[in-house]
Design a protein around this motif. Structure first.
Motif, mmCIF file in Angstrom:
data_model
loop_
_atom_site.group_PDB
_atom_site.id
_atom_site.type_symbol
_atom_site.label_atom_id
_atom_site.label_comp_id
_atom_site.label_asym_id
_atom_site.label_seq_id
_atom_site.Cartn_x
_atom_site.Cartn_y
_atom_site.Cartn_z
ATOM 1 N N ALA A 31 35.813 67.932 37.440
ATOM 2 C CA ALA A 31 36.554 68.407 38.612
ATOM 3 C C ALA A 31 35.977 67.836 39.909
ATOM 4 N N CYS A 32 34.658 68.001 40.124
ATOM 5 C CA CYS A 32 34.115 67.699 41.453
ATOM 6 C C CYS A 32 33.225 66.461 41.492
ATOM 7 N N CYS A 33 33.074 65.773 40.346
ATOM 8 C CA CYS A 33 32.356 64.489 40.295
ATOM 9 C C CYS A 33 30.847 64.619 40.495
ATOM 10 N N LEU A 34 30.317 65.829 40.406
ATOM 11 C CA LEU A 34 28.869 66.005 40.550
ATOM 12 C C LEU A 34 28.157 65.502 39.296
ATOM 13 N N ALA A 35 27.065 64.758 39.503
ATOM 14 C CA ALA A 35 26.267 64.319 38.350
ATOM 15 C C ALA A 35 25.629 65.536 37.691
ATOM 16 N N LEU A 36 25.773 65.646 36.367
ATOM 17 C CA LEU A 36 25.293 66.837 35.657
ATOM 18 C C LEU A 36 23.919 66.591 35.062
ATOM 19 N N ASP A 37 23.143 67.660 34.952
ATOM 20 C CA ASP A 37 21.833 67.552 34.313
ATOM 21 C C ASP A 37 21.965 67.856 32.818
ATOM 22 N N ALA A 38 20.837 68.069 32.158
ATOM 23 C CA ALA A 38 20.855 68.267 30.706
ATOM 24 C C ALA A 38 21.650 69.503 30.303
ATOM 25 N N ALA A 39 21.733 70.500 31.206
ATOM 26 C CA ALA A 39 22.475 71.726 30.887
ATOM 27 C C ALA A 39 23.980 71.474 30.844
ATOM 28 N N MET A 40 24.437 70.350 31.430
ATOM 29 C CA MET A 40 25.846 69.940 31.413
ATOM 30 C C MET A 40 26.767 70.986 32.031
ATOM 31 N N GLN A 41 26.237 71.740 32.972
ATOM 32 C CA GLN A 41 27.067 72.744 33.628
ATOM 33 C C GLN A 41 27.058 72.478 35.130
ATOM 34 N N CYS A 42 28.244 72.421 35.729
ATOM 35 C CA CYS A 42 28.322 72.112 37.159
ATOM 36 C C CYS A 42 27.971 73.370 37.961
ATOM 37 N N PRO A 43 26.895 73.321 38.765
ATOM 38 C CA PRO A 43 26.502 74.510 39.528
ATOM 39 C C PRO A 43 27.519 74.907 40.598
ATOM 40 N N ASP A 44 28.325 73.953 41.059
ATOM 41 C CA ASP A 44 29.341 74.284 42.068
ATOM 42 C C ASP A 44 30.568 74.930 41.416
ATOM 43 N N CYS A 45 31.095 74.307 40.355
ATOM 44 C CA CYS A 45 32.344 74.790 39.764
ATOM 45 C C CYS A 45 32.153 76.054 38.928
ATOM 46 N N VAL A 46 30.911 76.279 38.441
ATOM 47 C CA VAL A 46 30.684 77.474 37.635
ATOM 48 C C VAL A 46 30.693 78.726 38.526
ATOM 49 N N GLN A 47 30.363 78.546 39.776
ATOM 50 C CA GLN A 47 30.353 79.676 40.704
ATOM 51 C C GLN A 47 31.742 79.984 41.247
ATOM 52 N N ARG A 48 32.599 78.947 41.297
ATOM 53 C CA ARG A 48 33.910 79.118 41.932
ATOM 54 C C ARG A 48 34.866 78.101 41.306
ATOM 55 N N LEU A 49 35.890 78.582 40.634
ATOM 56 C CA LEU A 49 36.869 77.677 40.032
ATOM 57 C C LEU A 49 37.556 76.912 41.162
ATOM 58 N N PRO A 50 37.397 75.590 41.196
ATOM 59 C CA PRO A 50 37.934 74.863 42.361
ATOM 60 C C PRO A 50 39.462 74.864 42.389
ATOM 61 N N ALA A 51 40.008 74.960 43.594
ATOM 62 C CA ALA A 51 41.464 74.928 43.759
ATOM 63 C C ALA A 51 41.987 73.489 43.678
ATOM 64 N N PHE A 52 41.102 72.513 43.888
ATOM 65 C CA PHE A 52 41.519 71.107 43.785
ATOM 66 C C PHE A 52 41.483 70.668 42.323
#
Ligand SMILES: [Zn+2]
Ligand SMILES: [Zn+2]
Length: 265
Positions: free
Chosen positions: A70-91
């Motif tokens: 969704a937001c193109c953030l590089a993910l770490d080993a946990a493979m979970q986006c810290p931005d999108c996990v907190q708030r489902l993006p409207a984009f």
């Protein structure tokens, strides 16, 4: 919303025809002119970066690291986006040319703080390259809309960097550009020194769409995406006005590790 005017067929930069052929011929000529690389002052052509700096800037997006879809953030080993996990993006998704890290961050600094208005075309070229290489193509009838700047920052810089990049990008990709589809409803606070939670709240009710855009594919252009709160708020506004999809095109995506604020929220 019912009384708002309705978006008519947007004007496009024609991909064929005399005007576009003339533009392409001019660009081909300019691309041969010897210039200095903005970053290392080495040999370059047509105002572009030299081959070494170009590779260094674009490397962040080509290193094979997994990215949030969704937001193109590089993910770490946990493979979970810290931005999108907190708030489902409207984009719907974001395409970024490079990470906001050395040496690409200098290009943003030169454009914004150094007021190098003329580097917008070079930066738009890097973003156009990212769009052409993206896994999913943008819709053919997508409309580019720059994030409007505050009056204070336009007074300070003399121009809106996002608008200049969007204008250059429209010509390079043959897309429509409609800055009037997104207005800044109020001045708001400068986001540079705000944390994540403050960014989200400061973006709310900051933007408005002055017409219905039913069924339109909107592509919002910005220079840097930090937490995605600005794009999230804008996507909410545009989808409330009828947009079928809202994607983001940003020059640089801030990696999570390099943020000044690390608190989740
Ligand atoms: Zn260079
Ligand atoms: Zn994400």
């Amino acid at each position: 919303m019912a009384d708002l005017p309705v978006l008519r067929e947007p004007a496009r930069y024609p991909r064929v025809g005399l005007r576009h052929r003339f533009y392409l011929a001019c660009q081909a000529g300019i691309a041969l002119v010897p210039t200095s690389c903005v970053l290392c002052q080495g040999r370059a052509k047509g105002g572009s970066l030299c081959v070494f700096c170009h590779a260094a800037v674009m490397r962040s997006m080509l290193d094979g690291r997994p990215r949030c879809l969704a937001c193109c953030l590089a993910l770490d080993a946990a493979m979970q986006c810290p931005d999108c996990v907190q708030r489902l993006p409207a984009f719907d998704r974001v395409i970024a040319a490079f990470d906001y890290a050395a040496p690409g961050d200098l290009l943003i600094h030169y454009l914004k703080a150094g007021r190098r208005f003329t580097s917008a075309a070079m930066l738009a070229g890097l973003l156009a390259q990212a769009v052409r290489h993206a896994t999913l193509a943008l819709p053919d009838d997508a409309i580019l809309v720059p994030v409007p700047a505050s009056r204070a920052s336009i007074r300070e810089r003399g121009f809106n960097p996002a608008a200049e990049v969007a204008r250059c990008l429209a010509r390079q990709l043959g897309m429509a550009c409609r800055p009037g589809l997104l207005l800044r409803a109020q001045e708001g606070r400068r986001q540079t020194h705000l944390g994540r939670i403050e960014r989200v709240s400061s973006s709310l009710a900051l933007y408005s769409c002055p017409m219905r855009v039913d069924g339109a594919a909107i592509v919002v252009v910005d220079d840097v995406m930090t937490t995605g709160s600005t794009l999230h708020s804008i996507a909410q506004v545009l989808k409330a006005a009828g947009a079928a999809s809202v994607c983001g095109l940003v020059l640089a995506r801030t990696p999570y590790v390099s943020r000044p604020d690390q608190q989740p929220g």
